[in-house]
Design a protein around this motif. Sequence first.
Motif, PDB file in Angstrom:
ATOM      1  N   THR A 168       0.825  -1.210   0.000  1.00  0.00           N
ATOM      2  CA  THR A 168       0.000   0.000   0.000  1.00  0.00           C
ATOM      3  C   THR A 168       0.856   1.255   0.000  1.00  0.00           C
ATOM      4  O   THR A 168       0.636   2.180  -0.779  1.00  0.00           O
ATOM      5  N   ALA A 169       1.859   1.290   0.880  1.00  0.00           N
ATOM      6  CA  ALA A 169       2.739   2.461   0.939  1.00  0.00           C
ATOM      7  C   ALA A 169       3.571   2.594  -0.331  1.00  0.00           C
ATOM      8  O   ALA A 169       3.716   3.691  -0.878  1.00  0.00           O
ATOM      9  N   ALA A 170       4.118   1.469  -0.806  1.00  0.00           N
ATOM     10  CA  ALA A 170       4.948   1.510  -2.010  1.00  0.00           C
ATOM     11  C   ALA A 170       4.160   1.966  -3.225  1.00  0.00           C
ATOM     12  O   ALA A 170       4.708   2.558  -4.156  1.00  0.00           O
ATOM     13  N   ASN A 171       2.856   1.701  -3.210  1.00  0.00           N
ATOM     14  CA  ASN A 171       2.005   2.033  -4.350  1.00  0.00           C
ATOM     15  C   ASN A 171       1.293   3.378  -4.167  1.00  0.00           C
ATOM     16  O   ASN A 171       0.498   3.779  -5.014  1.00  0.00           O
ATOM     17  N   ALA A 172       1.590   4.057  -3.058  1.00  0.00           N
ATOM     18  CA  ALA A 172       0.851   5.272  -2.725  1.00  0.00           C
ATOM     19  C   ALA A 172       1.668   6.543  -2.944  1.00  0.00           C
ATOM     20  O   ALA A 172       1.489   7.535  -2.254  1.00  0.00           O
ATOM     21  N   SER A 173       2.569   6.485  -3.898  1.00  0.00           N
ATOM     22  CA  SER A 173       3.338   7.666  -4.304  1.00  0.00           C
ATOM     23  C   SER A 173       4.250   8.216  -3.219  1.00  0.00           C
ATOM     24  O   SER A 173       4.541   9.408  -3.199  1.00  0.00           O
ATOM     25  N   LEU A 203      15.379  12.467 -17.433  1.00  0.00           N
ATOM     26  CA  LEU A 203      14.063  12.456 -16.813  1.00  0.00           C
ATOM     27  C   LEU A 203      13.597  13.877 -16.518  1.00  0.00           C
ATOM     28  O   LEU A 203      14.377  14.753 -16.162  1.00  0.00           O
ATOM     29  N   GLN A 204      12.308  14.080 -16.632  1.00  0.00           N
ATOM     30  CA  GLN A 204      11.722  15.361 -16.255  1.00  0.00           C
ATOM     31  C   GLN A 204      12.072  15.699 -14.808  1.00  0.00           C
ATOM     32  O   GLN A 204      12.401  16.848 -14.479  1.00  0.00           O
ATOM     33  N   SER A 205      12.026  14.682 -13.925  1.00  0.00           N
ATOM     34  CA  SER A 205      12.298  14.898 -12.504  1.00  0.00           C
ATOM     35  C   SER A 205      13.764  15.233 -12.239  1.00  0.00           C
ATOM     36  O   SER A 205      14.092  15.764 -11.172  1.00  0.00           O
ATOM     37  N   ASP A 206      14.653  14.925 -13.178  1.00  0.00           N
ATOM     38  CA  ASP A 206      16.046  15.342 -13.077  1.00  0.00           C
ATOM     39  C   ASP A 206      16.215  16.784 -13.543  1.00  0.00           C
ATOM     40  O   ASP A 206      16.784  17.618 -12.834  1.00  0.00           O
ATOM     41  N   GLN A 207      15.710  17.083 -14.731  1.00  0.00           N
ATOM     42  CA  GLN A 207      15.950  18.390 -15.330  1.00  0.00           C
ATOM     43  C   GLN A 207      15.304  19.524 -14.533  1.00  0.00           C
ATOM     44  O   GLN A 207      15.823  20.639 -14.498  1.00  0.00           O
ATOM     45  N   ILE A 208      14.197  19.240 -13.858  1.00  0.00           N
ATOM     46  CA  ILE A 208      13.537  20.309 -13.087  1.00  0.00           C
ATOM     47  C   ILE A 208      14.374  20.769 -11.898  1.00  0.00           C
ATOM     48  O   ILE A 208      14.132  21.851 -11.354  1.00  0.00           O
ATOM     49  N   LEU A 209      15.386  19.990 -11.516  1.00  0.00           N
ATOM     50  CA  LEU A 209      16.268  20.424 -10.435  1.00  0.00           C
ATOM     51  C   LEU A 209      17.030  21.688 -10.819  1.00  0.00           C
ATOM     52  O   LEU A 209      17.475  22.441  -9.947  1.00  0.00           O
ATOM     53  N   GLN A 250       6.610  18.333  -5.276  1.00  0.00           N
ATOM     54  CA  GLN A 250       6.223  16.986  -4.848  1.00  0.00           C
ATOM     55  C   GLN A 250       7.441  16.180  -4.411  1.00  0.00           C
ATOM     56  O   GLN A 250       7.405  15.465  -3.410  1.00  0.00           O
ATOM     57  N   ILE A 251       8.527  16.306  -5.160  1.00  0.00           N
ATOM     58  CA  ILE A 251       9.740  15.559  -4.826  1.00  0.00           C
ATOM     59  C   ILE A 251      10.313  16.042  -3.497  1.00  0.00           C
ATOM     60  O   ILE A 251      10.685  15.244  -2.629  1.00  0.00           O
ATOM     61  N   ILE A 252      10.358  17.356  -3.325  1.00  0.00           N
ATOM     62  CA  ILE A 252      10.858  17.922  -2.074  1.00  0.00           C
ATOM     63  C   ILE A 252      10.028  17.410  -0.898  1.00  0.00           C
ATOM     64  O   ILE A 252      10.562  17.033   0.153  1.00  0.00           O
ATOM     65  N   ALA A 253       8.710  17.382  -1.070  1.00  0.00           N
ATOM     66  CA  ALA A 253       7.815  16.932  -0.004  1.00  0.00           C
ATOM     67  C   ALA A 253       8.047  15.467   0.347  1.00  0.00           C
ATOM     68  O   ALA A 253       8.003  15.080   1.525  1.00  0.00           O
ATOM     69  N   LYS A 254       8.303  14.631  -0.644  1.00  0.00           N
ATOM     70  CA  LYS A 254       8.514  13.211  -0.397  1.00  0.00           C
ATOM     71  C   LYS A 254       9.821  12.956   0.348  1.00  0.00           C
ATOM     72  O   LYS A 254       9.896  12.078   1.219  1.00  0.00           O
ATOM     73  N   PHE A 255      10.859  13.706   0.007  1.00  0.00           N
ATOM     74  CA  PHE A 255      12.110  13.575   0.750  1.00  0.00           C
ATOM     75  C   PHE A 255      11.938  14.088   2.183  1.00  0.00           C
ATOM     76  O   PHE A 255      12.423  13.473   3.131  1.00  0.00           O
TER      77      PHE A 255
END
Length: 334
Positions: free
Chosen positions: A160-165, A272-278, A176-181
Amino acid sequence: MKRSCSFSSSYCCWVLSVVLILFAVASDGQLTTGFYANSCPNLFRVVRKEVQNAIKNEMRMAASLLRLHFHDCFVNGCDGSVLLDGNSTTSEKFAVPNLNSARGFEVIDSIKNAVESACSGVVSCADILAIAARDSVVLSGGPTWRVLLGRRDGFSPNFTAANASVLPGPFDSLDQIIAKFSAVGLNLTDMVALSGAHTIGLAKCAVFSNRLSNFQQTGSPDPTLDASLIPELQTTCPSNGDGNNTAPLDRNSTDLFDNHYFKNLLIGRGLLQSDQILFSSDAAQNTTNTVVQTYSNDSNRFFTDFVTSILKMGNISPLTGSDGEIRKNCRTRN
């Protein structure tokens, strides 16, 4: 007189920084660098040999093993839960971020078998993941560190956690990435430093082909992507393809753990989009942009911060003492 690092500057200061990091992180938890010194004295030699053989067979495996440690720690903490088998509603292996993506499980099996032969019932699968991640970085030309050990294995996966973003994804926004870290106790510098792990490895077309013709179906590529890469990437990732072809995350330095990944971000070559946005996103201007520039110019700073961050990541909610177990088989609980 206080001794200065200036005489060998970069290396001397880097070593001192790593020593201070180890003391700081160890003081926050129960993990220690010498946990198996008596119970399994040949542990590091055994693991290094198996990782070396795996990378010799497939260089990409270094990135895969490092990623397994990352995906383990972000879900349930660093407890080896990502290694547990199960069905499509229980095992973390079937969660969206891992399905047909997480790999290297058979290498962990080989390491575990070798470790069990050396010292049966002593070393956890979670600790094996941490050591294998360190060795993968070192054998790819990156920094070394003394791995903090003493984790025990969890009894169950958390699909559940692994599949919950909870895991950062390739289509996430920077916020979103900052929040997850942040949710697992890692700060902005940790986020950028650990993103630098993409200096090795490959990515499937399915996770970056959206950048070749954007979501609005205009036929226009992502403006933050270096236009000279588009024809080659479109050949690698045809619109009628199945999305399983791969391209290097760090173009022109695919298998070497260095700061070239950050140099690529400066010229729009983050895959990746998530790389370039850094570096390229509006949100990055007041947050991560400066860190990316620093790492692109200073590999020692990147290495030092990476070590700090991966030690912090490896200390996310470990099971210690009498909690959990020491699995005999990393795929199943005892």
